[in-house]
Design a protein around this motif. Structure first.
Motif, PDB file in Angstrom:
ATOM      1  N   TRP A  36      11.781  33.634  11.125  1.00 49.68           N
ATOM      2  CA  TRP A  36      12.254  34.854  10.475  1.00 49.68           C
ATOM      3  C   TRP A  36      13.770  34.869  10.518  1.00 49.68           C
ATOM      4  O   TRP A  36      14.369  34.677  11.579  1.00 49.68           O
ATOM      5  N   PHE A  37      14.335  35.104   9.376  1.00 47.52           N
ATOM      6  CA  PHE A  37      15.782  35.208   9.238  1.00 47.52           C
ATOM      7  C   PHE A  37      16.095  36.566   8.620  1.00 47.52           C
ATOM      8  O   PHE A  37      15.234  37.181   7.996  1.00 47.52           O
ATOM      9  N   ARG A  38      17.303  37.021   8.792  1.00 44.74           N
ATOM     10  CA  ARG A  38      17.680  38.289   8.178  1.00 44.74           C
ATOM     11  C   ARG A  38      19.100  38.222   7.661  1.00 44.74           C
ATOM     12  O   ARG A  38      19.920  37.440   8.144  1.00 44.74           O
ATOM     13  N   ALA A  40      22.000  41.134   6.464  1.00 45.00           N
ATOM     14  CA  ALA A  40      22.455  42.495   6.214  1.00 45.00           C
ATOM     15  C   ALA A  40      23.571  42.461   5.167  1.00 45.00           C
ATOM     16  O   ALA A  40      24.240  41.431   5.010  1.00 45.00           O
ATOM     17  N   PRO A  41      23.794  43.556   4.471  1.00 43.47           N
ATOM     18  CA  PRO A  41      24.852  43.585   3.459  1.00 43.47           C
ATOM     19  C   PRO A  41      26.201  43.183   4.037  1.00 43.47           C
ATOM     20  O   PRO A  41      26.612  43.707   5.078  1.00 43.47           O
ATOM     21  N   GLY A  42      26.863  42.246   3.403  1.00 43.64           N
ATOM     22  CA  GLY A  42      28.179  41.828   3.840  1.00 43.64           C
ATOM     23  C   GLY A  42      28.204  40.909   5.044  1.00 43.64           C
ATOM     24  O   GLY A  42      29.282  40.570   5.546  1.00 43.64           O
ATOM     25  N   LYS A  43      27.014  40.507   5.498  1.00 48.01           N
ATOM     26  CA  LYS A  43      26.955  39.642   6.677  1.00 48.01           C
ATOM     27  C   LYS A  43      26.266  38.323   6.330  1.00 48.01           C
ATOM     28  O   LYS A  43      25.531  38.222   5.354  1.00 48.01           O
ATOM     29  N   GLU A  44      26.489  37.332   7.172  1.00 54.52           N
ATOM     30  CA  GLU A  44      25.844  36.049   6.987  1.00 54.52           C
ATOM     31  C   GLU A  44      24.386  36.123   7.422  1.00 54.52           C
ATOM     32  O   GLU A  44      24.001  36.967   8.238  1.00 54.52           O
ATOM     33  N   ARG A  45      23.603  35.212   6.885  1.00 51.10           N
ATOM     34  CA  ARG A  45      22.211  35.123   7.288  1.00 51.10           C
ATOM     35  C   ARG A  45      22.125  34.747   8.769  1.00 51.10           C
ATOM     36  O   ARG A  45      22.906  33.925   9.253  1.00 51.10           O
ATOM     37  N   GLU A  46      21.167  35.324   9.458  1.00 54.74           N
ATOM     38  CA  GLU A  46      20.995  35.094  10.892  1.00 54.74           C
ATOM     39  C   GLU A  46      19.561  34.675  11.177  1.00 54.74           C
ATOM     40  O   GLU A  46      18.620  35.306  10.689  1.00 54.74           O
ATOM     41  N   GLY A  47      19.405  33.645  11.974  1.00 57.87           N
ATOM     42  CA  GLY A  47      18.078  33.264  12.437  1.00 57.87           C
ATOM     43  C   GLY A  47      17.651  34.215  13.535  1.00 57.87           C
ATOM     44  O   GLY A  47      18.318  34.293  14.568  1.00 57.87           O
ATOM     45  N   VAL A  48      16.574  34.937  13.327  1.00 58.84           N
ATOM     46  CA  VAL A  48      16.130  35.960  14.267  1.00 58.84           C
ATOM     47  C   VAL A  48      15.163  35.374  15.290  1.00 58.84           C
ATOM     48  O   VAL A  48      15.343  35.529  16.500  1.00 58.84           O
ATOM     49  N   CYS A  96      11.024  35.128   5.581  1.00 60.62           N
ATOM     50  CA  CYS A  96      10.191  34.152   6.257  1.00 60.62           C
ATOM     51  C   CYS A  96      10.561  32.773   5.716  1.00 60.62           C
ATOM     52  O   CYS A  96      10.826  32.623   4.513  1.00 60.62           O
ATOM     53  N   ALA A  97      10.585  31.774   6.600  1.00 69.04           N
ATOM     54  CA  ALA A  97      10.939  30.427   6.180  1.00 69.04           C
ATOM     55  C   ALA A  97      10.077  29.419   6.925  1.00 69.04           C
ATOM     56  O   ALA A  97       9.510  29.736   7.978  1.00 69.04           O
ATOM     57  N   CYS A 110      16.459  27.242  13.492  1.00 72.88           N
ATOM     58  CA  CYS A 110      16.778  28.661  13.482  1.00 72.88           C
ATOM     59  C   CYS A 110      18.270  28.885  13.266  1.00 72.88           C
ATOM     60  O   CYS A 110      18.664  29.946  12.818  1.00 72.88           O
ATOM     61  N   SER A 111      19.062  27.898  13.592  1.00 69.09           N
ATOM     62  CA  SER A 111      20.512  28.020  13.379  1.00 69.09           C
ATOM     63  C   SER A 111      20.935  27.589  11.984  1.00 69.09           C
ATOM     64  O   SER A 111      21.919  28.092  11.444  1.00 69.09           O
ATOM     65  N   ASN A 112      20.214  26.643  11.395  1.00 66.14           N
ATOM     66  CA  ASN A 112      20.648  26.044  10.129  1.00 66.14           C
ATOM     67  C   ASN A 112      19.757  26.370   8.934  1.00 66.14           C
ATOM     68  O   ASN A 112      20.128  26.061   7.804  1.00 66.14           O
TER      69      ASN A 112
END
Length: 127
Positions: A36-38, A40-48, A96-97, A110-112
Protein backbone atom coordinates in the motif's frame (compact mmCIF):
# COMPACT_ATOMS: atom_id res chain seq x y z
CA UNK A 1 -1.74 -9.65 -16.48
CA UNK A 2 -1.98 -8.38 -12.93
CA UNK A 3 -5.04 -6.34 -12.02
CA UNK A 4 -5.57 -4.55 -8.71
CA UNK A 5 -8.78 -2.92 -7.53
CA UNK A 6 -8.91 -0.97 -4.28
CA UNK A 7 -11.95 -0.29 -2.14
CA UNK A 8 -12.78 0.86 1.37
CA UNK A 9 -11.72 4.47 1.32
CA UNK A 10 -13.88 7.23 2.72
CA UNK A 11 -14.26 9.97 5.27
CA UNK A 12 -13.49 9.24 8.92
CA UNK A 13 -12.88 11.32 12.01
CA UNK A 14 -9.48 11.45 13.65
CA UNK A 15 -9.02 8.47 15.94
CA UNK A 16 -11.26 6.30 13.83
CA UNK A 17 -10.56 3.23 11.72
CA UNK A 18 -10.87 2.11 8.13
CA UNK A 19 -10.03 -1.10 6.33
CA UNK A 20 -8.86 -0.91 2.75
CA UNK A 21 -9.16 -3.90 0.46
CA UNK A 22 -7.31 -4.71 -2.73
CA UNK A 23 -8.71 -7.42 -4.99
CA UNK A 24 -5.79 -8.88 -6.92
CA UNK A 25 -5.70 -11.14 -9.94
CA UNK A 26 -2.82 -12.53 -11.95
CA UNK A 27 -0.40 -13.01 -9.06
CA UNK A 28 1.34 -16.29 -8.33
CA UNK A 29 0.07 -17.54 -4.99
CA UNK A 30 3.56 -18.52 -3.77
CA UNK A 31 5.75 -15.70 -5.04
CA UNK A 32 4.58 -12.12 -4.92
CA UNK A 33 4.96 -8.85 -3.12
CA UNK A 34 2.09 -6.46 -2.47
CA UNK A 35 1.95 -3.11 -0.85
CA UNK A 36 0.00 0.00 0.00
CA UNK A 37 1.29 3.38 -1.02
CA UNK A 38 -0.22 6.80 -0.53
CA UNK A 39 0.07 10.23 -1.99
CA UNK A 40 -1.23 13.38 -0.38
CA UNK A 41 -1.73 16.60 -2.34
CA UNK A 42 1.59 18.30 -2.95
CA UNK A 43 3.58 15.44 -1.47
CA UNK A 44 5.61 12.59 -2.89
CA UNK A 45 4.28 9.07 -2.96
CA UNK A 46 5.06 7.14 0.22
CA UNK A 47 5.29 3.42 0.79
CA UNK A 48 3.00 2.76 3.74
CA UNK A 49 3.11 -0.99 4.22
CA UNK A 50 4.29 -3.91 2.12
CA UNK A 51 4.27 -7.70 2.29
CA UNK A 52 6.37 -10.32 0.57
CA UNK A 53 5.05 -13.86 0.37
CA UNK A 54 8.40 -15.59 0.81
CA UNK A 55 9.04 -15.76 4.56
CA UNK A 56 5.98 -13.52 4.97
CA UNK A 57 8.09 -10.42 5.53
CA UNK A 58 6.46 -7.06 6.14
CA UNK A 59 7.45 -3.42 6.07
CA UNK A 60 5.80 -0.46 7.72
CA UNK A 61 6.65 3.19 7.37
CA UNK A 62 7.61 4.77 10.68
CA UNK A 63 4.62 7.08 10.41
CA UNK A 64 2.15 4.18 10.59
CA UNK A 65 3.89 1.61 12.80
CA UNK A 66 1.61 0.42 15.56
CA UNK A 67 -1.47 1.84 13.83
CA UNK A 68 -1.70 0.08 10.45
CA UNK A 69 -1.68 -3.64 9.72
CA UNK A 70 -1.27 -5.32 6.34
CA UNK A 71 -2.72 -8.76 5.77
CA UNK A 72 -3.54 -11.09 2.92
CA UNK A 73 -6.22 -13.68 2.21
CA UNK A 74 -4.93 -15.95 -0.55
CA UNK A 75 -8.25 -17.76 -0.81
CA UNK A 76 -9.93 -14.45 -1.68
CA UNK A 77 -6.92 -13.01 -3.57
CA UNK A 78 -7.26 -9.93 -1.43
CA UNK A 79 -4.84 -7.68 0.42
CA UNK A 80 -6.06 -5.60 3.34
CA UNK A 81 -4.78 -2.56 5.14
CA UNK A 82 -6.34 -2.10 8.56
CA UNK A 83 -5.89 1.50 9.62
CA UNK A 84 -6.52 2.42 13.24
CA UNK A 85 -6.03 5.61 15.24
CA UNK A 86 -6.20 7.60 12.04
CA UNK A 87 -4.78 11.10 11.96
CA UNK A 88 -5.51 14.02 9.62
CA UNK A 89 -2.02 13.57 8.16
CA UNK A 90 -3.08 10.11 6.93
CA UNK A 91 -5.33 11.83 4.40
CA UNK A 92 -4.24 10.75 0.93
CA UNK A 93 -5.08 8.62 -2.08
CA UNK A 94 -4.07 5.08 -1.21
CA UNK A 95 -2.83 2.78 -3.94
CA UNK A 96 -2.41 -0.96 -3.98
CA UNK A 97 0.63 -2.27 -5.85
CA UNK A 98 2.20 -5.63 -6.62
CA UNK A 99 5.20 -7.45 -8.01
CA UNK A 100 5.23 -10.94 -9.50
CA UNK A 101 8.15 -13.18 -8.57
CA UNK A 102 9.97 -10.53 -6.51
CA UNK A 103 13.75 -10.76 -6.32
CA UNK A 104 14.49 -7.77 -4.09
CA UNK A 105 13.82 -7.08 -0.43
CA UNK A 106 10.49 -5.84 0.77
CA UNK A 107 12.18 -2.66 1.97
CA UNK A 108 13.37 -2.02 -1.58
CA UNK A 109 9.92 -2.44 -3.08
CA UNK A 110 8.22 -0.30 -0.46
CA UNK A 111 10.79 2.43 -0.97
CA UNK A 112 10.95 2.35 -4.77
CA UNK A 113 7.55 1.14 -5.89
CA UNK A 114 6.21 -1.94 -7.62
CA UNK A 115 5.35 -3.05 -11.14
CA UNK A 116 1.56 -3.07 -11.08
CA UNK A 117 -0.78 -0.46 -9.62
CA UNK A 118 -4.42 0.03 -8.84
CA UNK A 119 -6.27 3.28 -9.48
CA UNK A 120 -6.39 4.28 -5.84
CA UNK A 121 -8.96 5.02 -3.18
CA UNK A 122 -9.28 8.29 -1.27
CA UNK A 123 -8.99 8.37 2.50
CA UNK A 124 -9.93 11.59 4.25
CA UNK A 125 -9.41 12.01 7.98
CA UNK A 126 -11.11 15.00 9.54
CA UNK A 127 -9.85 16.67 12.69
Amino acid sequence: EVQLVESGGGLVQAGGSLRLSCAASGLDSDSYAVGWFRQAPGKEREGVSCFKSRFRTTYYADSVKGRFTISTDNAKNTVYLQMDSLKPEDTAVYYCAAVRFPIRTINYYCSNGMDFWGKGTLVTVSS
